[in-house]
Each structure stands twice: as C-alpha cells, then as structure tokens.
Design a protein around this motif. Structure first.
Motif, PDB file in Angstrom:
ATOM      1  N   PRO A  79      19.149   0.247 -11.156  1.00  0.00           N
ATOM      2  CA  PRO A  79      19.561  -1.007 -10.505  1.00  0.00           C
ATOM      3  C   PRO A  79      20.688  -0.786  -9.510  1.00  0.00           C
ATOM      4  N   ASN A  80      21.554   0.184  -9.792  1.00  0.00           N
ATOM      5  CA  ASN A  80      22.637   0.483  -8.860  1.00  0.00           C
ATOM      6  C   ASN A  80      22.104   1.075  -7.562  1.00  0.00           C
ATOM      7  N   ALA A  81      21.046   1.888  -7.658  1.00  0.00           N
ATOM      8  CA  ALA A  81      20.424   2.434  -6.448  1.00  0.00           C
ATOM      9  C   ALA A  81      19.801   1.311  -5.626  1.00  0.00           C
ATOM     10  N   PHE A  82      19.179   0.347  -6.308  1.00  0.00           N
ATOM     11  CA  PHE A  82      18.596  -0.797  -5.604  1.00  0.00           C
ATOM     12  C   PHE A  82      19.652  -1.565  -4.825  1.00  0.00           C
ATOM     13  N   LEU A  83      20.765  -1.868  -5.483  1.00  0.00           N
ATOM     14  CA  LEU A  83      21.805  -2.656  -4.835  1.00  0.00           C
ATOM     15  C   LEU A  83      22.451  -1.884  -3.686  1.00  0.00           C
ATOM     16  N   ALA A  84      22.645  -0.582  -3.866  1.00  0.00           N
ATOM     17  CA  ALA A  84      23.183   0.227  -2.773  1.00  0.00           C
ATOM     18  C   ALA A  84      22.203   0.249  -1.601  1.00  0.00           C
ATOM     19  N   HIS A  85      20.928   0.422  -1.914  1.00  0.00           N
ATOM     20  CA  HIS A  85      19.878   0.417  -0.889  1.00  0.00           C
ATOM     21  C   HIS A  85      19.942  -0.847  -0.032  1.00  0.00           C
ATOM     22  N   LYS A  86      20.213  -1.969  -0.646  1.00  0.00           N
ATOM     23  CA  LYS A  86      20.246  -3.234   0.082  1.00  0.00           C
ATOM     24  C   LYS A  86      21.432  -3.333   1.042  1.00  0.00           C
ATOM     25  N   THR A  87      22.463  -2.532   0.819  1.00  0.00           N
ATOM     26  CA  THR A  87      23.647  -2.584   1.688  1.00  0.00           C
ATOM     27  C   THR A  87      23.557  -1.616   2.863  1.00  0.00           C
ATOM     28  N   LEU A  88      22.612  -0.687   2.829  1.00  0.00           N
ATOM     29  CA  LEU A  88      22.584   0.374   3.832  1.00  0.00           C
ATOM     30  C   LEU A  88      22.298  -0.104   5.256  1.00  0.00           C
ATOM     31  N   PRO A  89      21.407  -1.087   5.463  1.00  0.00           N
ATOM     32  CA  PRO A  89      21.174  -1.534   6.848  1.00  0.00           C
ATOM     33  C   PRO A  89      22.457  -2.005   7.544  1.00  0.00           C
ATOM     34  N   GLU A  90      23.305  -2.695   6.796  1.00  0.00           N
ATOM     35  CA  GLU A  90      24.567  -3.170   7.379  1.00  0.00           C
ATOM     36  C   GLU A  90      25.459  -1.998   7.768  1.00  0.00           C
ATOM     37  N   LEU A  91      25.557  -0.995   6.881  1.00  0.00           N
ATOM     38  CA  LEU A  91      26.361   0.189   7.183  1.00  0.00           C
ATOM     39  C   LEU A  91      25.786   0.947   8.371  1.00  0.00           C
ATOM     40  N   SER A  92      24.469   1.036   8.407  1.00  0.00           N
ATOM     41  CA  SER A  92      23.804   1.746   9.493  1.00  0.00           C
ATOM     42  C   SER A  92      24.136   1.133  10.846  1.00  0.00           C
ATOM     43  N   ALA A  93      24.103  -0.192  10.897  1.00  0.00           N
ATOM     44  CA  ALA A  93      24.396  -0.883  12.150  1.00  0.00           C
ATOM     45  C   ALA A  93      25.877  -0.793  12.519  1.00  0.00           C
TER      46      ALA A  93
END
Length: 203
Positions: free
Chosen positions: A14-28
């Motif tokens: 579940p922690n990987a899922f939640l981190a995954h959801k934040t990556l687009p924002e960091l990428s931009a």
C-alpha cells in the motif's frame, strides 16, 4: 537535462501505491523521469531477513492500527482514493510478471496504474488470473501477450534476477527510490527525495 529516478515497487505494498500516486507531481515540479523497477517483495524480504510491518507487529494492535491510520491520512491529505485491500496480504507474482513484461512498452504506465488501482482503490483480488484478465480487458491492454508473459519461464527468471540485483543494490523493502546512488525508502521519505533533487540541481 531530465534526471532519472528509479522507483522500485511491488503491487502488494500500500505504501508503494501511495508513493506511486505522488510521482506525477514530483515529475512535473522537478523535471524528472521515474523508471519503474518491478521486484518480488517476498524474495526481497527473504534475502534481507525482513518482513512487512503489518506482519512484524501483528500482535501489537496499537501499532497496526496506527499503520493503517497513517496510510489513510497520507491519502486523505493528498486527495487520493485509497482503501485497504480486503485481500491483504496478497500474492502479486502474476501481476509483477506482467509489470516486468510491460517495461519500456507504450502501455506500461497504463498497466501499472490499472493494477495498482484494482488493488488499492477497488479492492480486487489480483492473485487470481481470471481477475487480472478482467482488469486487462477493462483497460484495453494486450491481454493475450500479457497472459502469455505471466507463464513465460524467461519472464519469471528475469524478474527474479532483477529482484536479486536490487537487493544487492541495497533494497530491503518497497517503495525504494534511487536518485543517483542515493536510496530513499518508504513513502514518508519523499520529502527527502525532494531535498536531494534540489541539492543536485544546485538550489
């Protein structure tokens, strides 16, 4: 020049899922690209004598209650849909073989998001092949090719080898992120990833 960050994951976390959801924002925000690196978490745990915190603290109700609360709090503060899977813990080996097969293909991101959401938003039981097939069909993914890959001996072995290679790299759990040689573990290390990115960019 766009910087690359490796994101080491297994769908069962579940922690990987939640981190995954934040990556687009960091990428931009930082002009970085995330390369998704699938591993088999049970092999990681066995090799590093580690285990899920929910397993490690299974007899400590206060601790497991806090861990669950922390997951929901993280999601709520970021406006993310998240539900603790009723099938947790689960065997994600078939889904991870599909993820390994998907690497570098045009539909990789679509596959990853579809499986993550199936588990942690919709509560589906992805350790059943029939359920996985339904997910692939619903998301218009190449069902036949992915299904064949899930039983392909080379895919199985390559995923195991990749998992062991990441253990040698220092991985002991997921999510793990690599900014250059620096490893950051867990969703709560994401602020430190940002500090590292700022530092590497001379800010």
């Amino acid at each position: 020049m766009t910087q690359n960050i490796d994101f080491v994951y297994d769908f069962c976390s579940p922690n990987a899922f939640l981190a995954h959801k934040t990556l687009p924002e960091l990428s931009a925000r930082y002009d970085v690209k995330f390369t998704y690196v699938p591993v088999l978490l049970p092999i990681v745990f066995k090799a590093t004598h580690n285990q899920s915190p929910f397993q490690a603290f299974s007899e400590n109700r206060q601790k497991t209650a806090y861990l669950t609360h922390d997951l929901h709090r993280f999601a709520r503060r970021r406006g993310l849909s998240f539900h603790m899977s009723p099938h947790f813990p689960m065997n994600t080996k078939f889904a991870m073989r599909g993820a390994h097969f998907a690497r570098g293909k045009s539909w990789e991101s679509k596959y990853i998001s579809a499986v993550f959401d199936a588990i942690w938003v919709h509560g589906q039981k992805v350790d059943e092949i029939a359920v996985l097939i339904d997910i692939l069909q619903e998301n218009e993914l190449p069902v036949r090719k992915i299904r064949e890959a899930m039983s392909d001996p080379d895919v199985k072995q390559n995923l195991k080898d990749q998992t062991k290679a990441n253990v040698r790299r220092g991985v002991f759990g997921v999510p793990s992120l690599f900014v250059g040689p620096e490893m950051f573990f867990g969703k709560n290390s994401l602020p430190n990833v940002e500090v590292e990115l700022l530092s590497s960019n001379g800010v």
